[in-house]
Design a protein around this motif. Structure first.
Motif, PDB file in Angstrom:
ATOM      1  N   UNK A  27       0.546  -1.304   0.045  1.00 33.08           N
ATOM      2  CA  UNK A  27      -0.257   0.075   0.038  1.00 33.08           C
ATOM      3  C   UNK A  27       0.791   0.799  -0.164  1.00 33.08           C
ATOM      4  N   UNK A  28       0.225   2.768  -0.323  1.00 32.18           N
ATOM      5  CA  UNK A  28       0.702   3.124  -0.293  1.00 32.18           C
ATOM      6  C   UNK A  28      -0.304   4.234   0.707  1.00 32.18           C
ATOM      7  N   UNK A  29       0.766   4.721   1.579  1.00 35.79           N
ATOM      8  CA  UNK A  29      -0.014   5.988   2.340  1.00 35.79           C
ATOM      9  C   UNK A  29       0.589   7.420   2.933  1.00 35.79           C
ATOM     10  N   UNK A  30      -0.845   8.180   2.476  1.00 40.77           N
ATOM     11  CA  UNK A  30      -0.384   9.294   1.917  1.00 40.77           C
ATOM     12  C   UNK A  30      -0.552   9.684   3.620  1.00 40.77           C
ATOM     13  N   UNK A  70      10.844   0.283   8.877  1.00 45.18           N
ATOM     14  CA  UNK A  70       9.273   0.917   8.653  1.00 45.18           C
ATOM     15  C   UNK A  70       9.432   2.861   9.649  1.00 45.18           C
ATOM     16  N   UNK A  71       9.464   2.494  11.006  1.00 38.82           N
ATOM     17  CA  UNK A  71       9.537   3.602  12.386  1.00 38.82           C
ATOM     18  C   UNK A  71      11.429   4.924  11.720  1.00 38.82           C
ATOM     19  N   UNK A  72      11.883   3.689  11.316  1.00 42.17           N
ATOM     20  CA  UNK A  72      13.042   4.860  11.459  1.00 42.17           C
ATOM     21  C   UNK A  72      12.805   5.331   9.787  1.00 42.17           C
ATOM     22  N   UNK A  73      12.130   5.512   9.154  1.00 42.74           N
ATOM     23  CA  UNK A  73      12.099   5.805   7.810  1.00 42.74           C
ATOM     24  C   UNK A  73      10.759   6.841   8.588  1.00 42.74           C
ATOM     25  N   UNK A  74       9.775   6.642   9.199  1.00 48.31           N
ATOM     26  CA  UNK A  74       9.250   7.706   9.332  1.00 48.31           C
ATOM     27  C   UNK A  74       9.717   9.111  10.454  1.00 48.31           C
ATOM     28  N   UNK A  78      13.225  14.022  11.800  1.00 46.98           N
ATOM     29  CA  UNK A  78      12.759  14.634  12.588  1.00 46.98           C
ATOM     30  C   UNK A  78      11.549  14.081  12.942  1.00 46.98           C
ATOM     31  N   UNK A  79      10.705  15.294  14.187  1.00 48.42           N
ATOM     32  CA  UNK A  79      10.162  14.379  14.511  1.00 48.42           C
ATOM     33  C   UNK A  79       8.836  15.096  13.819  1.00 48.42           C
ATOM     34  N   UNK A  80       9.081  16.638  13.706  1.00 41.66           N
ATOM     35  CA  UNK A  80       8.205  17.652  12.731  1.00 41.66           C
ATOM     36  C   UNK A  80       8.156  17.151  11.287  1.00 41.66           C
ATOM     37  N   UNK A  81       9.696  17.156  10.937  1.00 46.75           N
ATOM     38  CA  UNK A  81       8.698  16.878   9.235  1.00 46.75           C
ATOM     39  C   UNK A  81       8.870  15.345   8.509  1.00 46.75           C
ATOM     40  N   UNK A  82       7.282  14.583   9.282  1.00 49.96           N
ATOM     41  CA  UNK A  82       7.214  13.202   8.179  1.00 49.96           C
ATOM     42  C   UNK A  82       7.307  13.212   6.698  1.00 49.96           C
ATOM     43  N   UNK A  83       7.819  12.301   6.106  1.00 57.06           N
ATOM     44  CA  UNK A  83       7.633  12.324   4.482  1.00 57.06           C
ATOM     45  C   UNK A  83       6.569  12.495   4.412  1.00 57.06           C
ATOM     46  N   UNK A  84       5.677  12.680   3.406  1.00 55.68           N
ATOM     47  CA  UNK A  84       4.869  13.158   2.358  1.00 55.68           C
ATOM     48  C   UNK A  84       4.172  11.512   2.393  1.00 55.68           C
ATOM     49  N   UNK A  85       4.335  10.679   1.458  1.00 53.75           N
ATOM     50  CA  UNK A  85       4.177   9.060   1.646  1.00 53.75           C
ATOM     51  C   UNK A  85       5.029   8.049   1.902  1.00 53.75           C
ATOM     52  N   UNK A  86       4.625   7.139   1.920  1.00 49.38           N
ATOM     53  CA  UNK A  86       5.040   6.025   2.475  1.00 49.38           C
ATOM     54  C   UNK A  86       4.791   5.185   1.808  1.00 49.38           C
ATOM     55  N   UNK A  87       5.526   3.885   1.703  1.00 49.99           N
ATOM     56  CA  UNK A  87       5.164   2.805   1.020  1.00 49.99           C
ATOM     57  C   UNK A  87       5.072   1.780   1.509  1.00 49.99           C
ATOM     58  N   UNK A  88       4.286   1.092   1.981  1.00 47.23           N
ATOM     59  CA  UNK A  88       4.446   0.137   3.051  1.00 47.23           C
ATOM     60  C   UNK A  88       3.564  -1.568   2.752  1.00 47.23           C
ATOM     61  N   UNK A  89       4.693  -1.987   2.735  1.00 46.65           N
ATOM     62  CA  UNK A  89       4.099  -4.215   2.709  1.00 46.65           C
ATOM     63  C   UNK A  89       3.313  -4.818   4.292  1.00 46.65           C
ATOM     64  N   UNK A 112      11.209   0.484  -0.296  1.00 46.09           N
ATOM     65  CA  UNK A 112      11.474   1.328  -0.598  1.00 46.09           C
ATOM     66  C   UNK A 112      11.806   1.570  -2.242  1.00 46.09           C
ATOM     67  N   UNK A 113      10.844   2.564  -2.744  1.00 49.44           N
ATOM     68  CA  UNK A 113      11.010   2.879  -3.710  1.00 49.44           C
ATOM     69  C   UNK A 113      11.373   4.534  -4.437  1.00 49.44           C
ATOM     70  N   UNK A 114      11.573   4.504  -5.935  1.00 52.22           N
ATOM     71  CA  UNK A 114      11.604   5.908  -6.824  1.00 52.22           C
ATOM     72  C   UNK A 114      10.704   6.656  -6.220  1.00 52.22           C
TER      73      UNK A 114
END
Length: 126
Positions: A27-30, A70-74, A78-89, A112-114
């Motif tokens: 899934x891609x989670x926004x 996944x936790x490290x990627x999120x 930092x605490x306030x600049x979370x990535x906009x999208x994440x691809x999750x299995x 991990x996706x480009x």
């Protein structure tokens, strides 16, 4: 006062048990839309709980485990600049503990996706 008799809706068939449904999907989670209006200091912890909430909804298991990568990627920006999208299995697996409350649990891992373009929900064969 209405004198018509009211009937309840007919009972539907119960869903088949998910014990045999050991399945894995991507899934891609926004995260951006899920964290709108959040205080800066609560964004990364909230992102982790939003992933848990999403997995609970799509897989139907109360026990959701988030992988360390996944936790490290999120938390990577930092605490306030979370990535906009994440691809999750998300994998629904059988629980081997004898004293577990539920028979199944969901494991969320990072994919991990480009680019997130054109990446819909995909069923993964293992």
């Amino acid at each position: 006062i209405c004198c018509r008799s009211r009937k309840m809706a007919p009972k539907k068939d119960k869903k088949a048990s998910r014990v045999n449904d050991i399945i894995t999907r991507d899934y891609t989670i926004n995260m951006h839309k899920r964290l709108m209006g959040q205080t800066f200091k609560t964004r990364a912890p909230r992102a982790v709980s939003e992933v848990r909430k999403f997995a609970k909804k799509v897989m139907g298991t109360g026990d959701v485990r988030v992988d360390q990568k996944l936790n490290k990627y999120l938390w990577s920006k930092g605490i306030k600049n979370v990535p906009y999208r994440v691809r999750v299995r998300i994998a629904r697996k059988r629980n081997d503990d004898e004293d577990a409350k539920e028979k199944l649990y969901s494991l969320c891992t990072l994919v991990e996706v480009d680019s997130f373009k054109g990446e819909g929900t995909k069923i993964v064969q293992e």
